[in-house]
Structures are given as structure tokens and as C-alpha cells.
Motif scaffolding. Structure first.
Motif, PDB file in Angstrom:
ATOM      1  N   THR A  24      -5.831   4.740  -2.598  1.00  0.00           N
ATOM      2  CA  THR A  24      -4.957   4.479  -1.462  1.00  0.00           C
ATOM      3  C   THR A  24      -4.536   5.720  -0.682  1.00  0.00           C
ATOM      4  O   THR A  24      -4.070   5.591   0.449  1.00  0.00           O
ATOM      5  CB  THR A  24      -3.682   3.751  -1.916  1.00  0.00           C
TER       6      THR A  24
ATOM      7  N   LEU B 250       0.823  -1.207   0.000  1.00  0.00           N
ATOM      8  CA  LEU B 250       0.000   0.000   0.000  1.00  0.00           C
ATOM      9  C   LEU B 250       0.860   1.261   0.000  1.00  0.00           C
ATOM     10  O   LEU B 250       0.522   2.256  -0.657  1.00  0.00           O
ATOM     11  CB  LEU B 250      -0.937  -0.004   1.210  1.00  0.00           C
TER      12      LEU B 250
ATOM     13  N   SER C 122      -4.922   2.115   4.255  1.00  0.00           N
ATOM     14  CA  SER C 122      -3.852   2.861   3.598  1.00  0.00           C
ATOM     15  C   SER C 122      -3.974   4.344   3.887  1.00  0.00           C
ATOM     16  O   SER C 122      -2.978   5.017   4.185  1.00  0.00           O
ATOM     17  CB  SER C 122      -3.906   2.619   2.088  1.00  0.00           C
TER      18      SER C 122
END
Length: 387
Positions: free
Chosen positions: A43, A22, A304
Motif C-alpha cells: 500500500t 488504505l 493507495s
């Protein structure tokens, strides 16, 4: 599919520890298509925060989505008025007043009972022996499913969530999840006569009093069992682990320069128990310079977003003095977790501080493995204390 850059992952490695992948996505391809998940991932924190509110484009309505298939139609998979009607119906069960006046005293009694049970043992696994039954017993009174044992509540939650995240299509995972979904429906039917004779502020009762159908009640209760068991269980054990693993942070609480709520907030930032939320693209359109096609699947990656370097210095470090305001472990849009206040009260108000206050010399007694990316937490947390 979208025209976002394609990024491949190793599903096993991602399940074991998604954070390195991530972090690389945030740095290089913040919006990317992951074939192994069949979805485009958002993300970065600001992208998730902004785009989650665009329900006209990224819709929660997913009639063929995995969560809807196993849980049934529910408010988490509805938008606009359809969502708000059911959310308003739920409000009396989880309002700040209900949490303060009704649930908090019962949470304290639940926690005390489980501490009294384990205290003479001198050692236990915090996940299975403490966090799991505490979360389940709290959820039993919140939902009204007092006819469901704690172990079954936990098993039902995990099975249904596994099915909701079964993007690899494992038939055994599906079978377990659907079996527990049927079991929850049967238990709701068993409870309804008594709750209609004596209505209360449990979730089943308030939804029934608001006129929701049996299917609507069941769909929402199943979803609440999913998040309402999994998240508190993992956050109770995880916050205790974090404070034991970082004794310097626990000293700050003892000195009065930080609080149990600070520790809880920092833990759910570091390890968001609910790591992502899926959405369906409602129409062909563009977001974050990526073109999306109608009906494709996207994931807002809360886990994330909560480690985004743009908002958190040294984001992989547990630091209860940091400002966790930008973190969004409970979501950011209209689907912000309705049970967040109850969860915070259970964990930061009772389950974590009471353990440290009453189990003298509490310390870790072995390795603490973590697992999951859609839902993440410690799978075991062995501890010991003086008796």
C-alpha cells in the motif's frame, strides 16, 4: 500465504470508498494479507515503486489469474522478453509520433462531434452521455474495431474488467465477461481481411503486421479495451467533476498559472482509475520484511500509493499546483501503461478543455457518486449549462 499481518475489510465498504481502509493500512500494516481479497496488499508508494520492478519475484505471468482467464494470454501477463516482443509490436500504434500526428487530430474531431451533439440539450450525465462515447470512439479508431459500436465497447470493457476483478467468484459476472471476450474475438476476425488489404496504424493492424497470432492479437486487444475504455471514461468525467467541484482550481487554469495537464495529473493521482495490479509470487522469498510463498497472489495498490502521506501533503485534497511527479497511476515498472500518452492527449488535450470552452456556465447538477477499488471512477455526473 505470506506471513504479513492479516487485515479484514468490508468488501462493500471497500468498493464504495477504499481510501480510509488504505490509509489505515499505510499507517499500521503497509504490507498486509486481506482474506476477503485472497491477496497480500502493498500500500505504500515506495514499496510499490520498488517491488513492482522485481519481476523475478513478483511475476506478471499468471496463467491461472482472473485477467488471463477472461482476456486470454496478453503482454500484461508476461515478463521479460515475452513481454517486450509484444510491447515492441504494439509501439507503432501508440508512439508519440502516432499520437501527435494521427490520433490527436482524430481525437479532436471525436470530441467536437460529441460536444455538438449534447450542446443543445442544456444538461446531461457526463459519464454516460459524454465521457463514455468519447472514450469508446477514440478506442474504436485506436484498436481498429470500427465495427464495434461505442455502447458495446463500453459494455465489453466493463464486463471483462468485472470478471478480471471477480475475486468473490460470482458466476453471473464471469458469464458476462466471457461472452464479451468471445464477441471481441469475432469482431477482430471480421476486421482482419480489410486491415490486411489496407494496413494502417491501428492496434489490430500493427500487431498483425508484426506476425502475432490471432490469439495473441485478441488477448492484447481485450486488455487494451479494458484499460483503454475504463480509464479515459472515468478520468474525463472525473477531471471535469473535480474542476467543477473545486472552482478555485479552475480559476488557476484561466489565469494561466496551471494547465489542463496539471488538472489531469492531479485527478489521476487523487482517484487512480486503475487502482491496483495483481502479481504472482514466483518463488519463496522475502520482501518488506514479509515472507512470501511461491504462487500466492499479491496486489500493488496504485490508488493507495498515489495518496501516500510520505509524498503528498494533504493527499485527499485536489490541488493542481502540487508536484504529482511521485504519483504512479499508470504503474512504475516495465508494465507502465503503453497508452498513457494517448490517454493524456485525449483527456487533457481535448476532452476536458473543449467542454469548458464550449459549454457556457457548465456546473454540477446533482450528486456524483464514485465506486470501485480495482477500477474506480464516477458512476454518474449530472451537469447543466446555458443554451
Amino acid at each position: 500465504m505470506s506471513d504479513a499481518p492479516t487485515v479484514h475489510i468490508d468488501p462493500a465498504a471497500f468498493h464504495a470508498d477504499p481510501y480510509p481502509a488504505l490509509a489505515e493500512m499505510r499507517a499500521q500494516t503497509p504490507v498486509c494479507f486481506v482474506p476477503e481479497l485472497g491477496a497480500t496488499l502493498f500500500t505504500r508508494r515506495d514499496d510499490v515503486f520498488r517491488e513492482e520492478k522485481r519481476i523475478d519475484l513478483f511475476s506478471s505471468h499468471q496463467p491461472d489469474g482472473l485477467l488471463t482467464r477472461v482476456m486470454g494470454a496478453n503482454m500484461m501477463r508476461k515478463d521479460g522478453d515475452a513481454h517486450m516482443i509484444e510491447r515492441r509490436a504494439l509501439f507503432p500504434a501508440l508512439s508519440p509520433r502516432t499520437v501527435r500526428d494521427v490520433l490527436s487530430p482524430r481525437f479532436r474531431d471525436i470530441v467536437q462531434g460529441h460536444i455538438d451533439r449534447i450542446k443543445p440539450l442544456g444538461a446531461c450525465d457526463l459519464v454516460t452521455d459524454y465521457a463514455m462515447p468519447v472514450a469508446a470512439d477514440a478506442l474504436r479508431i485506436m484498436t481498429g474495431l470500427i465495427n464495434m459500436e461505442a455502447a458495446e465497447m463500453d459494455a465489453a470493457s466493463q464486463a471483462m474488467l468485472d470478471t478480471a476483478a471477480n475475486y468473490q467468484g460470482d458466476p453471473e459476472v464471469d458469464a458476462r465477461g466471457f461472452a464479451y471476450a468471445d464477441r471481441v474475438l469475432a469482431l477482430i476476425k471480421d476486421r482482419l481481411p480489410a486491415l490486411r488489404a489496407a494496413p494502417d496504424l491501428s492496434i489490430i493492424s500493427v500487431l498483425d503486421q508484426a506476425g502475432l497470432t490471432l490469439d495473441q492479437i485478441a488477448g492484447n486487444v481485450r486488455v487494451i479495451i479494458g484499460g483503454g475504455q475504463n480509464e479515459p471514461r472515468d478520468a474525463i468525467a472525473g477531471t471535469i467533476w473535480a474542476l467543477l467541484h473545486h472552482s478555485d482550481q479552475r480559476v488557476l487554469i484561466a489565469a494561466g498559472t496551471a494547465t489542463w495537464e496539471d488538472a489531469f495529473g492531479e485527478y489521476v493521482r487523487l482517484v487512480a482509475p486503475i487502482g491496483m495490479s495483481p502479481r504472482r509470487v514466483a518463488r519463496d522469498d522475502t520482501a518488506c520484511n514479509v515472507a512470501f510463498a511461491q504462487d500466492e497472489l499479491i496486489f500493488f495498490m496504485f490508488g493507495s500509493a498515489c495518496r501516500d502521506e510520505a509524498h503528498f501533503e494533504a493527499p485527499d485534497r485536489f490541488d493542481i499546483t502540487r508536484d504529482t511527479g511521485p504519483a504512479i497511476p499508470f504503474g512504475a515498472g516495465p508494465h507502465f501503461c503503453a497508452g498513457a500518452a494517448a490517454s493524456r492527449t485525449l483527456i487533457a488535450g481535448h476532452a476536458v478543455p473543449m467542454v469548458f470552452e464550449q459549454l457556457e456556465g457548465l456546473e454540477l447538477n446533482g450528486d456524483v457518486p464514485f465506486a470501485g477499488w480495482a477500477f474506480r471512477g464516477p458512476t454518474s455526473c449530472p451537469v447543466r449549462w446555458k443554451t
